[in-house]
Structure formats: structure tokens, C-alpha cells
Write an enzyme that holds these catalytic residues in place. Structure first.
Site, PDB file in Angstrom:
ATOM      1  N   TYR A 191     -25.472  -4.252  28.883  1.00 37.51           N
ATOM      2  CA  TYR A 191     -24.243  -5.036  28.725  1.00 37.51           C
ATOM      3  C   TYR A 191     -24.366  -5.994  27.536  1.00 37.51           C
ATOM      4  O   TYR A 191     -23.511  -6.011  26.638  1.00 37.51           O
ATOM      5  CB  TYR A 191     -24.010  -5.791  30.030  1.00 37.51           C
TER       6      TYR A 191
ATOM      7  N   ASN B 172     -17.942 -18.510  29.975  1.00 36.69           N
ATOM      8  CA  ASN B 172     -17.245 -17.536  29.122  1.00 36.69           C
ATOM      9  C   ASN B 172     -17.352 -16.109  29.668  1.00 36.69           C
ATOM     10  O   ASN B 172     -16.367 -15.367  29.676  1.00 36.69           O
ATOM     11  CB  ASN B 172     -17.807 -17.592  27.701  1.00 36.69           C
ATOM     12  N   GLY B 173     -18.561 -15.731  30.116  1.00 35.77           N
ATOM     13  CA  GLY B 173     -18.767 -14.379  30.618  1.00 35.77           C
ATOM     14  C   GLY B 173     -17.945 -14.097  31.855  1.00 35.77           C
ATOM     15  O   GLY B 173     -17.238 -13.084  31.946  1.00 35.77           O
ATOM     16  N   ARG B 174     -18.012 -14.989  32.824  1.00 37.52           N
ATOM     17  CA  ARG B 174     -17.267 -14.801  34.067  1.00 37.52           C
ATOM     18  C   ARG B 174     -15.763 -14.763  33.821  1.00 37.52           C
ATOM     19  O   ARG B 174     -15.040 -13.938  34.386  1.00 37.52           O
ATOM     20  CB  ARG B 174     -17.622 -15.910  35.074  1.00 37.52           C
ATOM     21  N   THR B 175     -15.287 -15.674  32.951  1.00 37.30           N
ATOM     22  CA  THR B 175     -13.852 -15.712  32.651  1.00 37.30           C
ATOM     23  C   THR B 175     -13.412 -14.428  31.943  1.00 37.30           C
ATOM     24  O   THR B 175     -12.372 -13.852  32.270  1.00 37.30           O
ATOM     25  CB  THR B 175     -13.524 -16.936  31.772  1.00 37.30           C
ATOM     26  N   SER B 176     -14.224 -13.961  31.001  1.00 39.55           N
ATOM     27  CA  SER B 176     -13.895 -12.735  30.266  1.00 39.55           C
ATOM     28  C   SER B 176     -13.850 -11.522  31.188  1.00 39.55           C
ATOM     29  O   SER B 176     -12.976 -10.662  31.070  1.00 39.55           O
ATOM     30  CB  SER B 176     -14.916 -12.496  29.145  1.00 39.55           C
TER      31      SER B 176
ATOM     32  N   HIS C  74     -15.809 -17.163  22.479  1.00 36.48           N
ATOM     33  CA  HIS C  74     -16.635 -18.095  23.247  1.00 36.48           C
ATOM     34  C   HIS C  74     -15.969 -19.480  23.289  1.00 36.48           C
ATOM     35  O   HIS C  74     -16.548 -20.482  22.862  1.00 36.48           O
ATOM     36  CB  HIS C  74     -18.024 -18.199  22.605  1.00 36.48           C
TER      37      HIS C  74
ATOM     38  N   GLU D 159     -25.282 -14.036  35.205  1.00 36.65           N
ATOM     39  CA  GLU D 159     -25.431 -15.353  34.576  1.00 36.65           C
ATOM     40  C   GLU D 159     -26.637 -16.137  35.104  1.00 36.65           C
ATOM     41  O   GLU D 159     -26.805 -17.308  34.765  1.00 36.65           O
ATOM     42  CB  GLU D 159     -24.153 -16.176  34.779  1.00 36.65           C
TER      43      GLU D 159
ATOM     44  N   SER E  51     -29.240 -14.305  21.691  1.00 34.60           N
ATOM     45  CA  SER E  51     -28.401 -13.501  20.798  1.00 34.60           C
ATOM     46  C   SER E  51     -28.433 -14.058  19.389  1.00 34.60           C
ATOM     47  O   SER E  51     -28.566 -15.275  19.190  1.00 34.60           O
ATOM     48  CB  SER E  51     -26.950 -13.491  21.312  1.00 34.60           C
TER      49      SER E  51
END
Length: 349
Positions: free
Chosen positions: A312, A280-284, A274, A145, A229
Site C-alpha cells: 500500500y 490523512n490516511g484514515r480520512t482518505s 496531506h 496507522e 517516505s
């Protein structure tokens, strides 16, 4: 089902009005659920299962049974129709099971062998090894991140309480928060806590604590874009419903998919919704690793270097934009395989 709901509510010591408040529905509706004069929706079934601590599958089967009986009654052709429906469901399940490619299945087979080997070496596990690997996970997950703390600096911040010159307060908090979030998912694993909305929000709250306190543990209320993205996340008014579907999907598939595929799917589905402003990335990834730990696997630690980060992100975008998850599932499976291989190398006598 009506008896099941009433008994579970009374066992929890809840009055109908208290349960109605938690469900955000009218009290009369709860009474109708318990009397059998009204059927809950599929979304309400999930909430009832979580609130009353009823096994979701048990409650869902009871709900579907009553729904089927209501629709077909005692029609002379009912049993024949049920048999035809059963055959079609089996065929559909068989077809969906073939969606796993040969390449992915090959990696899963290797993972199964490694998991069996790991189970033989469990007695050689140690707190020191886990601590070191969890520190690496915090370092890599934050590096993905954009956090610039080195592994050594991450260690000094977390374990020595030091402040690193030239690094922002946010970077310090990201390291501390993520390490606490790992401790929390290990706690959930040990308690065998089911994955539900409360726990996902609690994990996110830990990730953003002190960084965005007003957004920590709360769904976003604004539209967001993902930098770099072409994928556009759903509008904020859709988030709550998408998250309901997310938990329903999990409950429906948690006992039928390979744990590594289940973990990867949950990661992709959550980050695609999202639901948060940030984190979001860390939680996922934490949700993914909670599932892996619950099934006796090790943390799948995605590296934050340029090559791994790009692979990734690209596999995620392929899943999000083109609805093709193969690359992402394979990527996560490879990461878990490598993590298992390394872990076994470390603890093997």
C-alpha cells in the site's frame, strides 16, 4: 448563467451580502455575477454550486458557454473553430481513455461481473453482516496507522464500551471515532450528499475528535513530513488551493471514470495533498469508500498486516514521487475485487 445564479440564491433565501460572506468576496461582485457583467472564476463556480445546491456540471457548462461566446463572438470563422476544437477535445479524451492498462482493465472487468452478481443477492444483505465487516474495516484501517488493538479488543471497545488494559486512550478513541465516521459516510451515502469541503472536514473532525481537538476538521498550518517516505507534501499555504483543485477535479471526472478508479484517484489525491496534521490516511480511505458505497460497491478493506501495508505505502509513494499511479490503482482495484468476492460468498444463498 446569471438567471441560474439569482434564482438559486433566492430559492435558498440568501441575500447578496450573505452569499458574498459565504464566498468571502465583496457583495458588489455577487451582483455583477448575477447581472452578467463579471464572470466567476472556476474555483468560485465550485463554491457557488455547493452553496446554492446547483448541479456543478450544469453551472460549469453555462459558464463555459458564456466564456466561449465572449471570446469568439459572432466571428465568421467561429463555427469552424468550434468544430476543430470539438474534434481535438474528442481526440484528447480518446487518448486519455487509453491510459488504463490491460492489467487494470482486466481487473475492472472482473469487478463489473462481481458487481452484477452482488446486485442479484442484495435481498440477502443483513445488518449483522455489515456490522461485522465495518468492525473489520475499523480494525484494519487503524492497524495500518499503528493502532495495536486486536479485532476482538476493537469489538469490546466499540460495542461493549470496555477499556482494554495496557492500551492507550488514543487507541480507544481511534476505534470509537472511526466507527462513528463509518456511520457518517453511510449517512452521506443514503442522503446522496455530494462530496465537498464541508463533508471532508466533518469526516476528519470525527477521526481526530478527542485526540487532537484543536486540529480536528481543520487544514494544517505547518509543514509536515511523512515518516518513511521521500515524498514531501505541499507547503501549508498551498493546501487550501490544492483542496479547491481536488474538488474541481472530482466534479469534472465523477461521471466519466469507472467508480473504482474514481475512488482510488480521490484517495491518492487527498493523501498526496496531506491537508491535515494527522488522520490523512484514515480520512482518505473513508472518502474512497464513500464513493464506492455511493456507486453500490462494498467497502475496500486494505489489510494492516506488514505485507499489505508495505504494498500500500510503496504504491502510494510511486504515485507521489514518480507520478505513476498504475500500481496504486491496480492495488485498490484488487482490494475491491477481493472484498466483493468475500461479501458475495457470505451473503449468497
Amino acid at each position: 448563467m446569471k438567471t441560474l445564479l439569482k434564482n438559486a440564491r433566492e430559492k435558498k433565501g440568501l441575500k447578496t451580502r450573505e452569499l458574498a460572506h459565504l464566498l468571502e468576496i465583496d457583495q458588489a461582485l455577487v451582483s455583477k455575477f448575477e447581472s452578467g457583467t463579471r464572470k466567476p472564476t472556476k474555483e468560485q463556480i465550485l463554491k457557488l454550486a455547493n452553496l446554492l445546491e446547483i448541479d456543478y456540471e450544469t453551472l460549469m457548462v453555462a459558464w463555459l458557454k458564456e466564456k466561449i461566446l465572449y471570446e469568439i463572438g459572432d466571428d465568421n470563422l467561429a463555427l469552424k473553430a468550434l468544430k476543430v476544437a470539438e474534434d481535438e477535445i474528442k481526440l484528447n479524451k480518446k487518448s486519455s481513455g487509453k491510459l488504463t492498462s490491460k492489467t487494470l482493465q482486466s481487473v475492472l472487468d472482473e469487478i463489473n461481473i462481481l458487481k452484477s452478481k452482488l446486485d442479484q443477492y442484495r435481498q440477502y444483505d443483513s445488518y449483522r453482516i455489515s456490522q461485522a465487516l465495518e468492525l473489520e474495516y475499523t480494525f484494519e484501517s487503524n492497524r495500518i496507522e499503528g493502532n495495536t488493538l486486536t479485532l476482538r479488543e476493537t469489538d469490546l471497545v466499540i460495542n461493549e464500551g470496555l477499556t482494554i488494559s495496557g492500551k492507550s486512550m488514543r487507541e480507544h478513541l481511534e476505534a470509537i471515532n472511526h466507527q462513528e465516521a463509518i456511520a457518517y459516510i453511510k449517512h452521506l451515502m443514503e442522503k446522496k450528499t455530494v462530496i465537498n469541503e464541508r463533508e471532508v472536514l466533518s469526516i476528519h473532525n470525527l477521526i481526530l475528535r478527542g485526540i487532537h481537538p484543536e486540529d480536528a476538521g481543520r487544514y494544517r498550518k505547518v509543514q509536515v513530513m511523512i515518516k518513511g517516505s521521500t515524498y514531501m507534501p505541499p507547503q501549508p499555504y498551498m493546501v487550501a488551493k490544492d483542496m479547491e483543485d481536488f474538488f474541481i477535479w472530482y466534479e469534472t471526472h465523477k461521471n466519466s471514470l469507472h467508480p473504482v478508479v474514481l475512488a482510488a484517484e480521490m484517495h491518492e489525491r487527498l493523501v498526496t495533498i496531506h491537508p491535515f496534521i494527522d488522520g490523512n490516511g484514515r480520512t482518505s480511505r473513508l472518502i474512497m469508500n464513500l464513493i464506492l458505497l455511493q456507486h453500490g460497491y462494498v467497502i475496500a478493506n486494505i489489510k494492516g498486516d506488514y505485507e499489505n501495508r508495505m504494498q500500500y505505502y510503496q504504491s502510494l509513494e510511486t504515485a507521489q514521487v514518480h507520478s505513476n499511479k498504475e500500481d496504486f490503482l491496480l492495488f485498490i482495484a484488487q482490494i475491491e475485487k477481493e472484498s466483493l468476492e468475500r461479501y458475495i460468498t457470505i451473503i449468497a444463498p
